[in-house]
Design a protein around this motif. Sequence first.
Motif, PDB file in Angstrom:
ATOM      1  N   UNK A   1      -1.946   8.256   4.300  1.00 13.14           N
ATOM      2  CA  UNK A   1      -0.722   7.453   4.248  1.00 13.14           C
ATOM      3  C   UNK A   1      -0.023   7.750   2.937  1.00 13.14           C
ATOM      4  N   UNK A   2       1.280   8.012   2.997  1.00 10.58           N
ATOM      5  CA  UNK A   2       2.025   8.317   1.782  1.00 10.58           C
ATOM      6  C   UNK A   2       3.444   7.772   1.917  1.00 10.58           C
ATOM      7  N   UNK A   3       3.931   7.146   0.863  1.00  9.97           N
ATOM      8  CA  UNK A   3       5.295   6.632   0.825  1.00  9.97           C
ATOM      9  C   UNK A   3       6.039   7.315  -0.311  1.00  9.97           C
ATOM     10  N   UNK A   4       7.150   7.940   0.020  1.00  9.79           N
ATOM     11  CA  UNK A   4       7.974   8.611  -0.976  1.00  9.79           C
ATOM     12  C   UNK A   4       9.379   8.041  -0.906  1.00  9.79           C
ATOM     13  N   UNK A   5       9.733   7.267  -1.916  1.00  8.54           N
ATOM     14  CA  UNK A   5      11.044   6.628  -1.905  1.00  8.54           C
ATOM     15  C   UNK A   5      11.154   5.654  -0.755  1.00  8.54           C
TER      16      UNK A   5
ATOM     17  N   UNK B   1       0.862  -1.182   0.000  1.00 12.02           N
ATOM     18  CA  UNK B   1       0.000   0.000   0.000  1.00 12.02           C
ATOM     19  C   UNK B   1       0.899   1.233   0.000  1.00 12.02           C
ATOM     20  N   UNK B   2       0.961   1.927  -1.127  1.00  8.98           N
ATOM     21  CA  UNK B   2       1.851   3.084  -1.260  1.00  8.98           C
ATOM     22  C   UNK B   2       1.189   4.377  -0.825  1.00  8.98           C
TER      23      UNK B   2
ATOM     24  N   UNK C   1      11.000   6.345   2.436  1.00 12.18           N
ATOM     25  CA  UNK C   1      10.385   6.839   3.659  1.00 12.18           C
ATOM     26  C   UNK C   1       8.864   6.789   3.586  1.00 12.18           C
ATOM     27  N   UNK C   2       8.254   6.674   4.764  1.00 14.89           N
ATOM     28  CA  UNK C   2       6.794   6.650   4.878  1.00 14.89           C
ATOM     29  C   UNK C   2       6.344   7.751   5.823  1.00 14.89           C
ATOM     30  N   UNK C   3       5.240   8.401   5.474  1.00 12.02           N
ATOM     31  CA  UNK C   3       4.625   9.404   6.339  1.00 12.02           C
ATOM     32  C   UNK C   3       3.161   9.023   6.524  1.00 12.02           C
ATOM     33  N   UNK C   4       2.744   8.915   7.788  1.00 14.82           N
ATOM     34  CA  UNK C   4       1.376   8.512   8.074  1.00 14.82           C
ATOM     35  C   UNK C   4       0.791   9.427   9.147  1.00 14.82           C
ATOM     36  N   UNK C   5      -0.465   9.793   8.961  1.00 16.87           N
ATOM     37  CA  UNK C   5      -1.158  10.667   9.913  1.00 16.87           C
ATOM     38  C   UNK C   5      -2.534  10.085  10.207  1.00 16.87           C
ATOM     39  N   UNK C   6      -2.855   9.956  11.499  1.00 20.36           N
ATOM     40  CA  UNK C   6      -4.108   9.350  11.926  1.00 20.36           C
ATOM     41  C   UNK C   6      -4.837  10.293  12.886  1.00 20.36           C
ATOM     42  N   UNK C   7      -6.150  10.397  12.712  1.00 18.08           N
ATOM     43  CA  UNK C   7      -7.010  11.119  13.642  1.00 18.08           C
ATOM     44  C   UNK C   7      -7.795  10.068  14.419  1.00 18.08           C
ATOM     45  N   UNK C   8      -7.510   9.976  15.703  1.00 17.75           N
ATOM     46  CA  UNK C   8      -8.040   8.855  16.481  1.00 17.75           C
ATOM     47  C   UNK C   8      -8.795   9.339  17.723  1.00 17.75           C
TER      48      UNK C   8
ATOM     49  N   UNK D   1       1.657  -0.488   7.296  1.00 18.29           N
ATOM     50  CA  UNK D   1       0.323   0.014   7.600  1.00 18.29           C
ATOM     51  C   UNK D   1      -0.451  -0.983   8.454  1.00 18.29           C
ATOM     52  N   UNK D   2      -0.345  -2.268   8.135  1.00 20.74           N
ATOM     53  CA  UNK D   2      -1.038  -3.296   8.923  1.00 20.74           C
ATOM     54  C   UNK D   2      -0.571  -3.260  10.375  1.00 20.74           C
ATOM     55  N   UNK D   3       0.743  -3.194  10.598  1.00 17.47           N
ATOM     56  CA  UNK D   3       1.278  -3.230  11.958  1.00 17.47           C
ATOM     57  C   UNK D   3       0.779  -2.048  12.787  1.00 17.47           C
ATOM     58  N   UNK D   4       0.698  -0.870  12.170  1.00 16.35           N
ATOM     59  CA  UNK D   4       0.254   0.320  12.890  1.00 16.35           C
ATOM     60  C   UNK D   4      -1.246   0.272  13.159  1.00 16.35           C
ATOM     61  N   UNK D   5      -2.036  -0.062  12.139  1.00 19.80           N
ATOM     62  CA  UNK D   5      -3.492  -0.101  12.309  1.00 19.80           C
ATOM     63  C   UNK D   5      -3.885  -1.183  13.306  1.00 19.80           C
ATOM     64  N   UNK D   6      -3.217  -2.332  13.256  1.00 22.11           N
ATOM     65  CA  UNK D   6      -3.544  -3.382  14.218  1.00 22.11           C
ATOM     66  C   UNK D   6      -3.263  -2.933  15.645  1.00 22.11           C
ATOM     67  N   UNK D   7      -2.115  -2.280  15.854  1.00 25.89           N
ATOM     68  CA  UNK D   7      -1.752  -1.842  17.204  1.00 25.89           C
ATOM     69  C   UNK D   7      -2.760  -0.838  17.745  1.00 25.89           C
TER      70      UNK D   7
END
Length: 445
Positions: free
Chosen positions: A288-292, A61-62, A294-301, A269-275
């Motif tokens: 969720x965004x992957x550039x090269x 999932x990119x 590196x990954x950048x993810x932002x969640x509103x929880x 993504x699976x590891x973070x969402x599961x946790x």
Amino acid sequence: MNFSRYMNDEYEKLFRRMNPPRVVIDNESCENATVIRVDSANKHGILLEVVQILTDLNLTITKAYISSDGGWFMDVFNVTDHDGKKVTDEAILEYIRKSLGPESCFMSSMRSVGVTQTMEHTAVELLGSDRPGLLSEVSAVLTNLKCNIVNAEVWTHNTRAAAVMHVTDEETGSAITDPQRLSLIKELLCNVLGGGNKIRGSSSVVTKEVNHTERRLHQMMFADRDYERVDEEEEDVDEKSRPKVTVVNWSDSDYSVVTIQCKDRAKLLFDIVFTLTDMQYVVFHASIDSKGPDAYQEYYIKHIDGSPVKSDAERQRVIQCLEAAIKRRVSEGLKLELCATDRVGLLSDVTRIIRENSLTVTRAEVTTKGGKAVNTFYVGGASGCPVESKTIESIRQAIGNTILKVKGKPEELKPAPQDSPTRFLFGGLFKSRSLANFGMVKSYS
């Protein structure tokens, strides 16, 4: 029965029947990825189930945009196959449509640590202190007890090791059901696990339920509190490679915003969402965004009770748990891939050879299909020493040049810090000796 709760449950069921899930797969709008759009009635855990279905297909999932505020769940995923290309295999696309569409049925069960049985195999779950040669000893015990290891996944993190293994009877090729034999397996494996750190416990307990292997490994290590740091010096050494996780409360709403920056990898993504889900948090929006690399993810929880993160202690716990979830599956070292005809004792022999060549393994995956065993090991030098080319060549000669592939170059590995307390699994600080010499294994007939 509470009448109000009953009516709410019935309303939710009616809403889902009137608004069945819809999935649209688009291979045209994006140049380098397959776009999957999922619309469904919302319920707790649905995001995890969707992500799990995609990652279990070995799809990457990119990018993803997630919105599940209110009663509706709307997600968009950009995915690629294991080669980084669009997904064009019609069998996979049809499986996605059936698994995420109107015919889908989500939500699998959770369970506790132990030994479980299905018609095909017996599942053995192990948790204990990581130390040199641990899994080599475990596989030797199972082989001595006439058990064939057909599948296994092993993680190590923060001085701890967890494993889920599927074993069959050597003679029948099916699950082991004899209670006395299961008790003996548990007893001997507990003896092996007990050889490590006495301060933190080990376990091998009999249960009667089944669960997704990777979910279970996360649960086992989370329950073992592997997210608690044990060495301040190691924390300083790992600062550069440590994931950057922040948790802040959004002043204009009741959300807590979780941001994560780290090196991208498969199943991140699976590891973070599961946790988050297992810690009883609900993801309302995410990007969720992957550039090269590196990954950048932002969640509103929010917590499942509707509240944001309430205290600094809770904030620190969320950060530590997410960092641990990311690091458990980090693949450090060279990647060794073994493909050979399956036989009883294969894993025991391979781990013995790795151990005798003074290598440590940070993670391992063992699968068997159609009589073929495919084993993957991530190895590094013992005590922080870099892996030498001659060591890899020695292992290939012992195992077989044609069945063992090496991914990466030994010269590219950097030395790890001396006296690191983590990741000793399969370690080769000592030469392999027969477990029978220590009275740990008895023949079973």
